[in-house]
Design an enzyme around this catalytic site. Structure first.
Site, mmCIF file in Angstrom:
data_model
loop_
_atom_site.group_PDB
_atom_site.id
_atom_site.type_symbol
_atom_site.label_atom_id
_atom_site.label_comp_id
_atom_site.label_asym_id
_atom_site.label_seq_id
_atom_site.Cartn_x
_atom_site.Cartn_y
_atom_site.Cartn_z
ATOM 1 N N ASP A 49 20.163 4.276 2.995
ATOM 2 C CA ASP A 49 19.810 3.959 4.381
ATOM 3 C C ASP A 49 20.954 4.396 5.279
ATOM 4 O OD1 ASP A 49 21.721 1.940 4.364
ATOM 5 O OD2 ASP A 49 20.339 0.364 5.006
ATOM 6 N N ILE A 50 20.916 3.999 6.559
ATOM 7 C CA ILE A 50 21.973 4.487 7.457
ATOM 8 C C ILE A 50 23.350 3.956 7.089
ATOM 9 C CG2 ILE A 50 21.150 5.365 9.704
ATOM 10 C CD1 ILE A 50 20.624 2.490 10.527
ATOM 11 N N ARG A 99 15.192 2.237 3.546
ATOM 12 C CA ARG A 99 15.257 0.968 2.810
ATOM 13 C C ARG A 99 14.640 -0.158 3.622
ATOM 14 N NH1 ARG A 99 20.710 -0.460 1.884
ATOM 15 N NH2 ARG A 99 20.999 1.427 0.643
ATOM 16 N N SER A 100 13.525 0.149 4.286
ATOM 17 C CA SER A 100 12.860 -0.893 5.068
ATOM 18 C C SER A 100 12.199 -1.881 4.119
ATOM 19 C CB SER A 100 11.832 -0.280 6.013
ATOM 20 O OG SER A 100 10.742 0.242 5.299
ATOM 21 N N CYS A 138 0.786 -1.250 0.000
ATOM 22 C CA CYS A 138 0.000 0.000 0.000
ATOM 23 C C CYS A 138 0.815 1.296 0.000
ATOM 24 C CB CYS A 138 -0.916 0.045 1.205
ATOM 25 S SG CYS A 138 -1.999 -1.349 1.266
HETATM 26 N N1 LIG Z 1 1.480 5.123 4.766
HETATM 27 C C1 LIG Z 1 2.443 5.767 5.303
HETATM 28 O O1 LIG Z 1 2.501 6.936 5.163
HETATM 29 C C2 LIG Z 1 3.440 5.009 6.086
HETATM 30 C C3 LIG Z 1 4.345 5.693 6.829
HETATM 31 N N2 LIG Z 1 5.276 5.040 7.558
HETATM 32 C C4 LIG Z 1 6.189 5.861 8.344
HETATM 33 O O2 LIG Z 1 7.444 5.885 7.671
HETATM 34 C C5 LIG Z 1 8.508 5.893 8.597
HETATM 35 C C6 LIG Z 1 9.443 4.725 8.313
HETATM 36 O O3 LIG Z 1 8.787 3.510 8.569
HETATM 37 P P1 LIG Z 1 9.518 2.112 8.323
HETATM 38 O O4 LIG Z 1 10.058 2.096 6.953
HETATM 39 O O5 LIG Z 1 8.583 1.073 8.737
HETATM 40 O O6 LIG Z 1 10.732 2.245 9.385
HETATM 41 P P2 LIG Z 1 12.015 1.350 9.638
HETATM 42 O O7 LIG Z 1 12.540 1.746 10.971
HETATM 43 O O8 LIG Z 1 11.740 -0.064 9.353
HETATM 44 O O9 LIG Z 1 13.060 1.833 8.522
HETATM 45 C C7 LIG Z 1 13.699 3.067 8.562
HETATM 46 C C8 LIG Z 1 14.673 3.193 7.395
HETATM 47 O O10 LIG Z 1 15.249 4.494 7.420
HETATM 48 C C9 LIG Z 1 16.678 4.379 7.368
HETATM 49 N N3 LIG Z 1 17.275 5.472 8.125
HETATM 50 C C10 LIG Z 1 17.146 5.745 9.449
HETATM 51 N N4 LIG Z 1 17.856 6.827 9.767
HETATM 52 C C11 LIG Z 1 18.466 7.251 8.652
HETATM 53 C C12 LIG Z 1 19.340 8.328 8.345
HETATM 54 N N5 LIG Z 1 19.749 9.172 9.259
HETATM 55 N N6 LIG Z 1 19.748 8.467 7.071
HETATM 56 C C13 LIG Z 1 19.340 7.610 6.127
HETATM 57 N N7 LIG Z 1 18.514 6.591 6.350
HETATM 58 C C14 LIG Z 1 18.094 6.405 7.594
HETATM 59 C C15 LIG Z 1 16.982 3.043 7.961
HETATM 60 O O11 LIG Z 1 18.237 2.573 7.566
HETATM 61 C C16 LIG Z 1 15.815 2.204 7.434
HETATM 62 O O12 LIG Z 1 16.097 1.778 6.128
HETATM 63 C C17 LIG Z 1 7.840 5.888 9.961
HETATM 64 O O13 LIG Z 1 7.745 7.222 10.424
HETATM 65 C C18 LIG Z 1 6.484 5.294 9.705
HETATM 66 O O14 LIG Z 1 5.532 5.692 10.659
HETATM 67 C C19 LIG Z 1 5.391 3.682 7.500
HETATM 68 C C20 LIG Z 1 4.515 2.931 6.780
HETATM 69 C C21 LIG Z 1 3.443 3.541 6.067
#
Ligand SMILES: NC(=O)C1=CN([C@@H]2O[C@H](COP(=O)(O)OP(=O)(O)OC[C@H]3O[C@@H](n4cnc5c(N)ncnc54)[C@H](O)[C@@H]3O)[C@@H](O)[C@H]2O)C=CC1
Ligand SMILES: Nc1nc(=O)c2c([nH]1)NC[C@@H]1CN(c3ccc(C(=O)N[C@@H](CCC(=O)O)C(=O)O)cc3)C=[N+]21
Length: 308
Positions: free
Chosen positions: A200-201, A177-178, A142
């Protein structure tokens, strides 16, 4: 500031209207079950939005709050219930590989989020249909799908080009890159012809279909580039860093960039529209619309299955 803000609600609106009218005029009775087995604030909020949007379109939404210990059994009950057309589990539940296992307990016939192995595999391999007759489209996760709809809305997808190649010539950076958003998104955009830098980080990877987009599906290459290098070259920058303190410096961006944030936190600085031609601050509303679009697709497949 010169840039233009485009809200997710504006982009979601035609989809929501389409869902509503299709449900009404065809007397459809789709039912979505959401499982909440955690106390994650973002998941609870997302569950609230799911309920709200479903009420708007006419989808029956049932939130089942269950303990993590019985979640697997509860998913199986919903898999077998003919009145349930779609199943959604709010993650994280265990926050480890068990979550991946649970994604595969959900039947592909009811996987509205497209997180099971079949849909993930097809997406990475650029296989767009489930059947040889090309009648049943695969389910796409999604949030990545919502971001594609955002890119279509703002004209990043070039409609003059053939379907499947409409991002040819575009350079896009995705900062995240989650497994649920960033990596599938990078793959989808590259499969559509873009050159994608996935940040990613740890490092920066490049996803692409090669020169002249000759490859049938994307390939991934390691780079020695830094985030700063790739952001300055990108026509589109998409952020999803889940930390409130993370701010991507506006000065790194190319003039006229399209800036899209899907993180719950604002990853761009206040002055983003000094550089960006278009700024999309969040995509949540489009995500929930795509969830329901996927649900109607599965509903349709289930009905077709019952007729044959
Ligand atoms: N429909 C929507 O709008 C959705 C929004 N989200 C939001 O998106 C965000 C991310 O969610 P997920 O991907 O599940 O989180 P996650 O924690 O699984 O992944 C985070 C990613 O960001 C990278 N990252 C973290 N710090 C970084 C930095 N300083 N520089 C570069 N890359 C960095 C990590 O390496 C990882 O790849 C959250 O705020 C979540 O709430 C998530 C799913 C759906
Ligand atoms: N199986 C599963 N799928 C998910 O998609 C999923 C999940 N579990 N667990 C929780 C996270 C979190 N999540 C968000 C959705 C929208 C916003 C978002 O964009 N919110 C906007 C408001 C909405 C809008 O205006 O578009 C904001 O905070 O400004 C954030 C976070 C989905 N998640």
């Amino acid at each position: 500031m010169p840039g233009k803000t485009i809200l997710a609600s504006t982009i979601a609106k035609p989809f929501v209207e389409q869902l509503k009218s299709s449900i009404e005029s065809n007397h459809l009775t789709p039912k979505l079950v959401g499982f909440l087995a955690n106390t994650d604030a973002a998941a609870e909020k997302y569950a609230e939005w799911t309920a709200k949007t479903c009420a708007e379109t006419g989808v029956t939404f049932e939130l089942r709050q269950v303990d993590k210990t019985v979640l697997e059994d509860e998913i199986i009950v919903a898999n077998q219930d003919p009145k349930v057309h779609g199943i959604l589990v709010y993650y994280p539940v265990f926050g480890d590989r068990q979550d991946q296992y649970l994604q595969n307990v959900v039947s592909p016939k009811k996987d509205v989020e497209g997180l099971c192995h079949l849909y993930c595999y097809n997406m990475y391999h650029n296989i767009r249909f489930l059947d040889d007759q090309l009648t049943q489209k695969c389910i796409i996760p999604c949030t990545p799908l919502a971001i594609i709809k955002v890119l279509e809305h703002v004209g990043v997808y070039n409609r003059v080009l053939a379907y499947g190649n409409r991002l040819h010539g575009r350079t896009i950076t995705v900062i995240n890159r989650s497994e649920v958003v960033g990596r599938p998104l990078a793959a989808l955009l590259a499969n559509d012809g873009a050159k994608v830098y996935s940040v990613d980080i740890h490092n920066v990877l490049e996803f692409h279909r090669g020169e002249g987009i000759k490859l049938k599906k994307h390939e991934v290459c390691e780079t020695s580039l830094a985030m700063e290098d790739v952001v300055s070259r990108s026509d589109v920058v998409i952020t999803g860093v889940p930390t409130p303190s993370y701010k991507l410096p506006t000065k790194l961006l190319k003039d006229g960039v399209i800036a899209i944030n899907f993180s719950t936190f604002k990853n761009f600085e206040e002055d983003i529209k000094e550089r960006a031609s278009i700024y999309v601050p969040s995509v949540g509303k489009v995500t929930v619309a795509m969830l329901q679009r996927n649900l109607l697709r599965l509903y349709d497949y289930l009905q077709q299955g019952q007729q044959t």
